[in-house]
Design a protein around this motif. Sequence first.
Motif, PDB file in Angstrom:
ATOM      1  N   ALA A 106       0.843  -1.285  -0.105  1.00 29.88           N
ATOM      2  CA  ALA A 106       0.074  -0.004  -0.019  1.00 29.88           C
ATOM      3  C   ALA A 106       0.675   1.356   0.047  1.00 29.88           C
ATOM      4  O   ALA A 106       0.307   2.349  -0.384  1.00 29.88           O
ATOM      5  N   TYR A 107       1.882   1.233   0.267  1.00 33.52           N
ATOM      6  CA  TYR A 107       2.998   2.311   0.350  1.00 33.52           C
ATOM      7  C   TYR A 107       4.494   1.864   0.576  1.00 33.52           C
ATOM      8  O   TYR A 107       4.825   0.632   1.016  1.00 33.52           O
ATOM      9  N   GLU A 108       5.128   2.808   0.300  1.00 32.30           N
ATOM     10  CA  GLU A 108       6.826   2.608   0.764  1.00 32.30           C
ATOM     11  C   GLU A 108       7.319   3.830   1.067  1.00 32.30           C
ATOM     12  O   GLU A 108       6.535   4.625   1.390  1.00 32.30           O
ATOM     13  N   LEU A 109       8.394   3.812   1.513  1.00 27.10           N
ATOM     14  CA  LEU A 109       9.020   4.923   2.111  1.00 27.10           C
ATOM     15  C   LEU A 109      10.106   5.295   1.393  1.00 27.10           C
ATOM     16  O   LEU A 109      11.162   4.360   0.936  1.00 27.10           O
ATOM     17  N   GLU A 110      10.497   6.765   1.435  1.00 23.48           N
ATOM     18  CA  GLU A 110      11.659   7.395   0.980  1.00 23.48           C
ATOM     19  C   GLU A 110      12.427   8.205   2.129  1.00 23.48           C
ATOM     20  O   GLU A 110      11.826   9.342   2.046  1.00 23.48           O
ATOM     21  N   GLY A 111      13.298   7.594   2.644  1.00 20.01           N
ATOM     22  CA  GLY A 111      13.641   8.314   3.721  1.00 20.01           C
ATOM     23  C   GLY A 111      12.304   7.991   4.973  1.00 20.01           C
ATOM     24  O   GLY A 111      11.915   7.067   5.155  1.00 20.01           O
ATOM     25  N   GLU A 112      11.895   9.097   5.069  1.00 22.20           N
ATOM     26  CA  GLU A 112      10.879   9.198   6.269  1.00 22.20           C
ATOM     27  C   GLU A 112       9.633   9.589   5.375  1.00 22.20           C
ATOM     28  O   GLU A 112       8.445   9.719   6.125  1.00 22.20           O
ATOM     29  N   PRO A 116       2.881   6.478  -1.740  1.00 20.37           N
ATOM     30  CA  PRO A 116       1.524   5.928  -2.018  1.00 20.37           C
ATOM     31  C   PRO A 116       1.743   5.078  -3.094  1.00 20.37           C
ATOM     32  O   PRO A 116       2.146   5.378  -4.243  1.00 20.37           O
ATOM     33  N   LEU A 117       1.218   3.730  -2.906  1.00 19.41           N
ATOM     34  CA  LEU A 117       1.126   2.654  -4.059  1.00 19.41           C
ATOM     35  C   LEU A 117      -0.220   2.408  -4.236  1.00 19.41           C
ATOM     36  O   LEU A 117      -0.400   1.638  -5.611  1.00 19.41           O
ATOM     37  N   ASP A 150      -9.313   9.535   6.062  1.00 20.75           N
ATOM     38  CA  ASP A 150      -8.733   9.811   4.936  1.00 20.75           C
ATOM     39  C   ASP A 150      -7.389  10.272   4.835  1.00 20.75           C
ATOM     40  O   ASP A 150      -6.700   9.637   3.851  1.00 20.75           O
ATOM     41  N   LYS A 151      -6.841  11.092   5.857  1.00 16.57           N
ATOM     42  CA  LYS A 151      -5.595  11.419   5.751  1.00 16.57           C
ATOM     43  C   LYS A 151      -4.507  10.373   6.217  1.00 16.57           C
ATOM     44  O   LYS A 151      -3.660  10.105   5.727  1.00 16.57           O
ATOM     45  N   SER A 152      -5.018   9.652   7.307  1.00 16.06           N
ATOM     46  CA  SER A 152      -3.717   8.855   7.683  1.00 16.06           C
ATOM     47  C   SER A 152      -3.892   7.317   7.095  1.00 16.06           C
ATOM     48  O   SER A 152      -3.027   6.616   7.243  1.00 16.06           O
ATOM     49  N   THR A 153      -4.948   7.027   6.356  1.00 18.96           N
ATOM     50  CA  THR A 153      -4.960   5.809   5.713  1.00 18.96           C
ATOM     51  C   THR A 153      -5.337   5.907   4.333  1.00 18.96           C
ATOM     52  O   THR A 153      -4.290   5.371   3.433  1.00 18.96           O
ATOM     53  N   LEU A 154      -6.380   6.420   3.627  1.00 16.79           N
ATOM     54  CA  LEU A 154      -6.381   6.385   2.290  1.00 16.79           C
ATOM     55  C   LEU A 154      -5.520   7.539   1.652  1.00 16.79           C
ATOM     56  O   LEU A 154      -4.929   6.760   0.680  1.00 16.79           O
ATOM     57  N   GLN A 155      -5.207   8.711   1.861  1.00 11.08           N
ATOM     58  CA  GLN A 155      -4.661   9.469   1.119  1.00 11.08           C
ATOM     59  C   GLN A 155      -2.767   8.864   1.322  1.00 11.08           C
ATOM     60  O   GLN A 155      -2.377   8.954   0.406  1.00 11.08           O
ATOM     61  N   PHE A 156      -2.814   8.292   2.577  1.00  7.90           N
ATOM     62  CA  PHE A 156      -1.316   7.675   2.780  1.00  7.90           C
ATOM     63  C   PHE A 156      -1.228   6.780   1.883  1.00  7.90           C
ATOM     64  O   PHE A 156       0.204   6.705   1.307  1.00  7.90           O
ATOM     65  N   CYS A 157      -2.270   6.028   1.320  1.00 11.50           N
ATOM     66  CA  CYS A 157      -1.989   4.883   0.549  1.00 11.50           C
ATOM     67  C   CYS A 157      -2.222   5.111  -1.080  1.00 11.50           C
ATOM     68  O   CYS A 157      -1.961   4.347  -1.818  1.00 11.50           O
ATOM     69  N   GLY A 158      -2.609   6.497  -1.121  1.00  9.88           N
ATOM     70  CA  GLY A 158      -3.242   6.899  -2.482  1.00  9.88           C
ATOM     71  C   GLY A 158      -4.350   6.863  -2.898  1.00  9.88           C
ATOM     72  O   GLY A 158      -4.747   7.074  -4.120  1.00  9.88           O
ATOM     73  N   LEU A 159      -5.282   6.333  -2.056  1.00  8.33           N
ATOM     74  CA  LEU A 159      -6.628   6.215  -2.584  1.00  8.33           C
ATOM     75  C   LEU A 159      -7.492   7.509  -2.337  1.00  8.33           C
ATOM     76  O   LEU A 159      -7.067   8.207  -1.438  1.00  8.33           O
TER      77      LEU A 159
END
Length: 193
Positions: A106-112, A116-117, A150-159
Motif C-alpha cells: 500500500a505504501y513505501e518510504l523514501e527516507g521518512e 503511496p502505491l 482519509d488522511k492517515s489511511t486513504l491518502q497515505f496509501c494513494g486512495l
Amino acid sequence: MNSYIIFMHPSKDSFNGSILNELVKSLKELNHTVRVKNLYAEAFDSQLSWQEYKESQDGLYRDDNLAEQEMISWADRLFFVFPVWWGGFPAIGKGYIDRVFSFGFAYELEGESPIPLLNNKKASLIFTTGAPEEEFVESQMYEHMVTLIDKSTLQFCGLKLDGVVHFGDVIQKSDEERQEMLKSIEGFCSSLI
C-alpha cells in the motif's frame, strides 16, 4: 467497474447488513462487478504479529494477506461499510488495515516520506452511529473521524476518498425510517464517478 466491499459488522442480519445488501444490489444494477469481504463471517485474523510485521518489511506476506492484496489490486473502488465503535472502525476493521495495507503493497518510504502505491483507486465510507447525525456532526466527531481515516489511511496509501454516507440514530429509528435510509444507497451509487 470493479467494486470491493469490506464489511465490518458481526451480523449480516443487522442494519449494516441491510446496507450491504442494498449496496451490492445498487452497484450490480450499475453494471459493477462486485465482491465482498465479510470480515466477521470469514473470521479474518485481525492481529498483526511482530513476526508478520517484520516479514512484511522484506516483502513477505501471509497467504490470507496476499489474497486480500490481490482483491484490492483488482478493485477500482473500495467501499468500507461499518458501524462506528469508539470513534472509528470496529477492531476487526482496524486490524484489516494494519495487516493488509502493509509496507511494500500500500505504501513505501523514501527516507521518512511515504510513497503511496494504491493510486488511481477510489474509496467510499458508509457508516452508522447510534448517535443522531446532527449530534455526531455538531460534536465534530464526524469531521474528525472522516478526516482521520482519509488522511492517515486513504491518502497515505494513494486512495481518493469519493463519497461518504452516514446514517445516524439507527437504533432508535423506526423500520420505516430505516427503509428510507436504505433507499438513499441507490442514489449514492448513481452519483459516484
